[in-house]
Scaffold this active site. Structure first.
Site, PDB file in Angstrom:
ATOM      1  N   ASP A 169       1.185   4.314   2.239  1.00 43.89           N
ATOM      2  CA  ASP A 169       0.711   5.033   3.367  1.00 43.89           C
ATOM      3  C   ASP A 169       1.195   6.301   3.679  1.00 43.89           C
ATOM      4  OD1 ASP A 169      -0.290   2.618   4.709  1.00 43.89           O
ATOM      5  OD2 ASP A 169       1.789   1.799   4.771  1.00 43.89           O
TER       6      ASP A 169
ATOM      7  N   ASP B 130       0.900  -1.311  -0.135  1.00 40.98           N
ATOM      8  CA  ASP B 130       0.045   0.008  -0.042  1.00 40.98           C
ATOM      9  C   ASP B 130       0.849   1.304   0.021  1.00 40.98           C
ATOM     10  OD1 ASP B 130      -1.845  -1.851   0.520  1.00 40.98           O
ATOM     11  OD2 ASP B 130      -2.152  -1.255   2.764  1.00 40.98           O
TER      12      ASP B 130
END
Lengths: 212, 105
Positions: free
Chosen positions: A141, A139
């Site tokens: 972040d 991901d």
């Protein structure tokens, strides 16, 4: 220096403690022998001069909560300082990894909005250390400092403006009391989760301090 | 990803379909749906390997405070802490059992 959650700290590994007032119990060997910075955790520590941190090992399962004395911190790096140095421009995978492509696309748009934003998570750690952390399914972040209330409409508009990314995007808003997920605040849930130094709680007004 | 299933005896009560939480590191998503059975069916997908005993313990502890309704509960866990898990499950149950007919929190 007042260190905040997500800041990376370079410390003397052998000074790490398993509890704020216990310097005798040994932490696992990989923690003591390891290298690289530790990350500040969101936990209020009652013992003066101690900071709650998390330690990352080689394996994903190797994560250890620990405590460190402020005086054992050699240096630190905030997610905001990391973003300001634009490390994605120099990354070898900058044109091929979805997380880096997304970051390169978002950075100028976040800057144009005058947002104070930073890079956290495994990518932040990789930029800070040069140690490879990115995986195909990683991901992105990010954290955005939000000292003043953002309405739910503004949150939804911001999320839309940041557009469709080619990887999963996890943006946290750092309010004075703790962090909330931008996407949850932009959504329909009347109450959202705010992670504070006292632990997580649900709140309809995350910019208001807890009333209990 | 580990997949876990817990079946617990439960009471049949009116339920709202509910979805709470957030798909992100250290968080989880909890969905509650109606079922015809008399059990709480709890389906868990978690990124934390070998966490079955921890979930079992957490569910047993929750049942002490909140008798579970008959339902299907789906949980997608992204390495949340026990405190976050408990908060999200309580949030979902509160909305599912809210008799004002809200379907989302």
């Amino acid at each position: 220096m007042n260190w905040c959650p997500h800041d990376l700290l370079w410390v003397t590994r052998t000074d790490l403690q398993c509890a704020p007032d216990d310097s005798d119990t040994l932490l696992p060997r990989w923690v003591r022998d390891g290298q690289g910075p530790v990350v500040v955790r969101r936990e209020r520590v009652p013992t003066r001069g101690m900071i709650a941190v998390g330690v990352r090992g080689q394996q994903k399962s190797e994560r250890q909560a620990a405590y460190i004395a402020r005086r054992s911190v050699a240096t630190g790096l905030t997610p905001y300082e990391l973003a300001a140095s634009r490390p994605w421009l120099r990354h070898p995978l900058r044109t091929s990894h979805p997380v880096l492509q997304t970051l390169a696309d978002l950075a100028p748009r976040l800057d144009a909005k005058d947002l104070h934003w930073g890079i956290t998570g495994s990518l932040g750690y990789e930029f800070a250390t040069g140690e490879s952390q990115l995986r195909p399914e990683s991901d992105l972040d990010l954290i955005i400092r939000a000292p003043n209330p953002l309405t739910r409409c503004e949150a939804a508009a911001l999320l839309t403006q940041l557009g469709n990314s080619t990887c999963r995007l996890d943006i946290q808003l750092e309010t004075p009391d703790g962090a909330i997920a931008l996407a949850e605040w932009a959504g329909r849930s009347p109450r959202v989760m705010i992670r504070t130094a006292e632990g997580p709680r649900l709140s309809a007004e995350p910019w208001q301090p807890a009333t209990n | 990803m580990d997949t876990l299933l817990f079946l617990r005896p439960a009471r049949a009560v009116p339920l709202n379909r509910t979805l709470v939480g957030y798909v992100g590191s250290g968080d989880l998503e909890v969905m509650i749906d109606r079922t015809d059975g008399h059990q709480a069916e709890i389906h868990i997908r978690t990124s934390t390997q070998g966490s079955e005993a921890r979930w079992q313990q957490l569910i047993e502890r929750m049942e002490v405070d909140h008798p579970l309704p008959a339902m299907r509960m789906d949980i997608h866990d992204f390495a949340a802490t026990p405190g976050v898990i408990r908060l999200r499950i309580e949030q979902a149950l509160e909305l599912a059992l809210d008799n004002r007919g809200n379907t989302h929190d």
